[in-house]
Design a protein around this motif. Structure first.
Motif, PDB file in Angstrom:
ATOM      1  N   GLY A 129       7.224  43.340  69.316  1.00 40.17           N
ATOM      2  CA  GLY A 129       6.895  44.759  69.465  1.00 40.17           C
ATOM      3  C   GLY A 129       6.381  45.156  70.834  1.00 40.17           C
ATOM      4  N   GLY A 130       6.390  44.219  71.768  1.00 42.80           N
ATOM      5  CA  GLY A 130       5.994  44.546  73.140  1.00 42.80           C
ATOM      6  C   GLY A 130       7.210  44.841  73.997  1.00 42.80           C
ATOM      7  N   TYR A 131       7.037  44.699  75.310  1.00 42.43           N
ATOM      8  CA  TYR A 131       8.149  44.925  76.246  1.00 42.43           C
ATOM      9  C   TYR A 131       8.134  43.842  77.314  1.00 42.43           C
ATOM     10  CZ  TYR A 131       8.449  49.640  74.291  1.00 42.43           C
ATOM     11  OH  TYR A 131       8.582  50.713  73.434  1.00 42.43           O
ATOM     12  N   LYS A 132       9.310  43.233  77.523  1.00 44.65           N
ATOM     13  CA  LYS A 132       9.438  42.312  78.655  1.00 44.65           C
ATOM     14  C   LYS A 132       9.443  43.105  79.957  1.00 44.65           C
ATOM     15  CE  LYS A 132      12.323  39.354  75.777  1.00 44.65           C
ATOM     16  NZ  LYS A 132      13.714  38.912  75.531  1.00 44.65           N
ATOM     17  N   GLU A 133      10.009  44.321  79.885  1.00 39.02           N
ATOM     18  CA  GLU A 133      10.065  45.207  81.056  1.00 39.02           C
ATOM     19  C   GLU A 133      10.077  46.648  80.562  1.00 39.02           C
ATOM     20  OE1 GLU A 133      12.893  44.595  84.483  1.00 39.02           O
ATOM     21  OE2 GLU A 133      13.735  46.454  83.684  1.00 39.02           O
ATOM     22  N   TYR A 134       9.436  47.524  81.322  1.00 43.43           N
ATOM     23  CA  TYR A 134       9.411  48.942  80.957  1.00 43.43           C
ATOM     24  C   TYR A 134       9.380  49.749  82.250  1.00 43.43           C
ATOM     25  CZ  TYR A 134       8.341  52.945  77.913  1.00 43.43           C
ATOM     26  OH  TYR A 134       8.393  54.125  77.210  1.00 43.43           O
ATOM     27  N   VAL A 135      10.303  50.699  82.369  1.00 44.70           N
ATOM     28  CA  VAL A 135      10.386  51.540  83.571  1.00 44.70           C
ATOM     29  C   VAL A 135      10.297  52.998  83.144  1.00 44.70           C
ATOM     30  CG1 VAL A 135      11.728  52.135  85.623  1.00 44.70           C
ATOM     31  CG2 VAL A 135      11.891  49.826  84.669  1.00 44.70           C
ATOM     32  N   MET A 136       9.372  53.746  83.750  1.00 44.99           N
ATOM     33  CA  MET A 136       9.240  55.163  83.418  1.00 44.99           C
ATOM     34  C   MET A 136       8.898  55.960  84.670  1.00 44.99           C
ATOM     35  SD  MET A 136       5.612  55.273  81.356  1.00 44.99           S
ATOM     36  CE  MET A 136       4.144  54.435  81.933  1.00 44.99           C
ATOM     37  N   SER A 137       9.180  57.263  84.616  1.00 46.23           N
ATOM     38  CA  SER A 137       8.833  58.135  85.739  1.00 46.23           C
ATOM     39  C   SER A 137       7.686  59.050  85.320  1.00 46.23           C
ATOM     40  CB  SER A 137      10.044  58.973  86.173  1.00 46.23           C
ATOM     41  OG  SER A 137      10.309  59.993  85.232  1.00 46.23           O
ATOM     42  N   LEU A 138       6.857  59.394  86.294  1.00 44.49           N
ATOM     43  CA  LEU A 138       5.763  60.344  86.090  1.00 44.49           C
ATOM     44  C   LEU A 138       5.878  61.416  87.164  1.00 44.49           C
ATOM     45  CD1 LEU A 138       2.698  57.980  85.448  1.00 44.49           C
ATOM     46  CD2 LEU A 138       3.992  59.271  83.748  1.00 44.49           C
ATOM     47  N   ALA A 139       5.744  62.678  86.771  1.00 45.10           N
ATOM     48  CA  ALA A 139       5.851  63.786  87.720  1.00 45.10           C
ATOM     49  C   ALA A 139       4.766  64.805  87.435  1.00 45.10           C
ATOM     50  CB  ALA A 139       7.230  64.443  87.621  1.00 45.10           C
ATOM     51  N   GLY A 140       4.160  65.341  88.489  1.00 41.77           N
ATOM     52  CA  GLY A 140       3.133  66.358  88.304  1.00 41.77           C
ATOM     53  C   GLY A 140       2.163  66.373  89.467  1.00 41.77           C
ATOM     54  N   PRO A 141       1.175  67.255  89.416  1.00 44.90           N
ATOM     55  CA  PRO A 141       0.234  67.381  90.522  1.00 44.90           C
ATOM     56  C   PRO A 141      -0.604  66.121  90.727  1.00 44.90           C
ATOM     57  CG  PRO A 141      -0.417  68.792  88.663  1.00 44.90           C
ATOM     58  CD  PRO A 141       0.918  68.235  88.347  1.00 44.90           C
ATOM     59  N   ASN A 142      -0.640  65.654  91.988  1.00 48.39           N
ATOM     60  CA  ASN A 142      -1.450  64.494  92.390  1.00 48.39           C
ATOM     61  C   ASN A 142      -1.073  63.195  91.692  1.00 48.39           C
ATOM     62  OD1 ASN A 142      -3.234  65.609  94.400  1.00 48.39           O
ATOM     63  ND2 ASN A 142      -4.257  66.722  92.759  1.00 48.39           N
ATOM     64  N   VAL A 143       0.159  63.094  91.221  1.00 48.49           N
ATOM     65  CA  VAL A 143       0.546  61.894  90.481  1.00 48.49           C
ATOM     66  C   VAL A 143       0.577  60.669  91.402  1.00 48.49           C
ATOM     67  CG1 VAL A 143       3.042  62.339  90.682  1.00 48.49           C
ATOM     68  CG2 VAL A 143       2.178  60.904  88.832  1.00 48.49           C
ATOM     69  N   PHE A 144       1.137  60.809  92.597  1.00 53.85           N
ATOM     70  CA  PHE A 144       1.164  59.664  93.514  1.00 53.85           C
ATOM     71  C   PHE A 144      -0.227  59.388  94.072  1.00 53.85           C
ATOM     72  CE2 PHE A 144       1.734  57.793  97.805  1.00 53.85           C
ATOM     73  CZ  PHE A 144       2.311  56.599  97.432  1.00 53.85           C
ATOM     74  N   ARG A 145      -0.983  60.435  94.348  1.00 50.60           N
ATOM     75  CA  ARG A 145      -2.347  60.285  94.877  1.00 50.60           C
ATOM     76  C   ARG A 145      -3.196  59.398  93.957  1.00 50.60           C
ATOM     77  NH1 ARG A 145      -5.623  63.383  98.394  1.00 50.60           N
ATOM     78  NH2 ARG A 145      -7.842  63.474  97.882  1.00 50.60           N
TER      79      ARG A 145
END
Length: 354
Positions: free
Chosen positions: A156-172
């Motif tokens: 029930g886990g993940y060997k690999e997981y890739v997701m994107s995040l978008a919004g104010p100050n997300v990279f900061r």
């Protein structure tokens, strides 16, 4: 801090004067830059005024407490003092982090790549826990979260997981989450009650903007389709919807099976492929970026770590800034500001020192 804020308040008055000039309004590029700076400086001014106001009220309440003899009033004053202390402390923390100046990349969309390292199934389960942690954090910040690719494990886990995040100050706020995350806990499969140590690796990548997007020649791609595996009901193993793309010149391989549509899976796989090729170009163009990426990913060994999550002690420690919090349960629910904000401030101070 006082000196820094006073300097910025002087600059705020200068910006307000410039914004009032007809010549500024006629230069829309300059006007936008000044308007953005004015918004940032105004936020600093408002927080500074909040802290000063709380400090003044605190002094008055402490003075009243010394003079007050009625027990009921003393109780009310102590509650007010506690509230004002928290308001002042929260304001100072927010102000300290706001004093780290904006970066043009602060609001850029990022891609998170989480992979199980040392620890087998337990590491894969911790990947799933961290995915949920970051999704909760994203929700609290009103960021958009999108799953791009995942490779489920048997438990029930993940060997690999890739997701994107978008919004104010997300990279900061997220840029310093990359690295090896170590977990210490008793696995569900452990019969003797012993604490095991596992590790996962995480990389934080900037999604390419319009100026960085690479042109990928279809002739350089080897595209394979296969039947999706894992959860998915009747759809699983009925159609060849999963897609694996190999970029022959670089040997980069990306697979995606998140969507029921082969076309949508190919779109997501191409997005990840473009990201990884762009990141490779960034690394070649910048020794600093290369060093940052290699230090983020590491080998996934337990001995390499930026952060340790100790479940038996409800403790989380960030080893880069020597911060230990005894609220791991809340951190795993997405309460990450006490880690991400000090990291932003710490690495900004390091840049200034160097």
């Amino acid at each position: 801090m006082n000196e820094k804020v006073e300097t910025l308040l002087v600059r705020l008055r200068e910006v307000e004067d410039q914004l009032g000039l007809p010549s500024t309004f006629s230069d829309q590029k300059l006007y936008r830059q000044l308007a953005q700076e004015h918004s940032y400086l105004s936020e600093i001014r408002d927080l500074w005024n909040q802290c000063k106001r709380a400090e003044k009220q605190l002094t008055e309440s402490l003075s009243l407490l010394e003079e007050e003899s009625d027990p009921e009033m003393q109780g009310l004053l102590r509650e007010e003092i506690a509230r004002l202390n928290k308001e002042k402390e929260d304001g100072l923390v927010a102000l300290q982090n706001l004093l780290v100046p904006p970066d043009p990349r602060d609001h850029r969309t990022i891609i998170l790549e989480l992979r199980a390292g040392t620890g087998g199934d337990e590491a894969a389960l911790f990947v799933a826990d961290c995915v949920r942690m970051y999704q909760y954090y994203a929700t609290s910040k009103n960021w958009r979260c999108e799953v791009l690719s995942s490779a489920p494990s048997e438990l029930g886990g993940y060997k690999e997981y890739v997701m994107s995040l978008a919004g104010p100050n997300v990279f900061r706020l997220m840029q310093y989450e990359g690295g090896t995350h170590r977990v210490q806990r008793v696995p569900a499969t452990e019969t003797q009650g012993r604490v095991h140590t596992s590790a996962i690796t995480m990389a934080v990548l900037l999604e390419p903007d319009e100026t960085e997007k690479v042109q990928i020649d279809e002739k350089d791609l080897q595209i394979d389709t296969y039947r999706a595996s894992g959860a998915g009901g009747q759809h699983v193993n009925r159609t060849d919807s999963a897609v694996r793309i190999t970029h022959v010149p670089t040997g980069t391989i990306v697979a995606c099976q998140e969507e029921r549509s082969q076309h949508k899976n190919k779109e997501k796989a191409m997005r990840i492929l473009a990201l990884r090729i762009t990141e490779e170009l960034r690394r070649k163009a910048s020794a600093e970026m290369s060093l940052a990426r290699s230090s983020q990913v590491g080998s996934g060994d337990r001995s390499e770590r930026i952060r340790t999550y100790n479940f038996p002690q409800n403790r989380v420690t960030d080893h880069r800034i020597n911060v230990t919090l005894y609220k791991l349960d809340r951190v795993m629910e997405g309460d990450l500001d006490d880690l991400t904000l000090p990291l932003v401030n710490h690495f900004y101070q390091e840049k200034l020192s160097s």
